[in-house]
Design a protein around this motif. Sequence first.
Motif: not given
Length: 221
Positions: A129-153
């Motif tokens: 409820q706290q995490g998935l029901l939001q409608d946010s536009r977060p940004e990654w502003r940290h020095a750590n490399p962040l990789g995003i993997l998404a599925g399409t099936r």
Amino acid sequence: MSRETATEANDTVVFIHGLWMTGLEMFFLRRMVRDAGYDTEQFSYRTMAGTLDENAHSLKHFLESLNARPIHLVAHSLGGLLSLYLFNELNYHTDGKLVFLGSPVRGSQAARALADKRIGEMILGRSGQQGLLQDSRPEWRHANPLGILAGTRGVGVGAAMSDLEKPNDGAVAVSETHIPGASDRIELDVTHASMLMSRAVGDQVIHFLRTSRFDHEADAE
């Protein structure tokens, strides 16, 4: 929490599961990463009973208790939102990399459709409820490399019960995984669940941990 060790003095990769899971589901990916020469840890948390804030504090305590550096995070689904909360709200710092697997960082259309049902919010649990029901536009502003993997099936309950935007992995739309500031992103032909048992996903996770980039040439083959 469980620990699997490859050899001494290796980078440690902490795996963080998603909603309705325990961490056992990530065994295949953990095994691949361990066989690639990393030490691995599994962080388990109460997705139903605990709030995102409570679970993020537990994750922070768990990470700080590890006698390891650097520490990398590989997070599936809700686990990615938990990791975001850890960095953005609790100001956690690590010198490692992060990989999000099918994480709806912009909120989940499928979860909102479920919440509209009579017992939907109860099924989502407090973290959902706290995490998935939001409608946010977060940004990654940290020095750590962040990789995003998404599925399409697009095969899964989420796609069946809601008019989920395409492409999607059957539970999460690709557009819901977007986060400005990420180092790299890649889309693979996997579902939300099957990505945890995919050798192609495991190879991409390992490649990102080593190089801070995904192997887009392999994706094109």
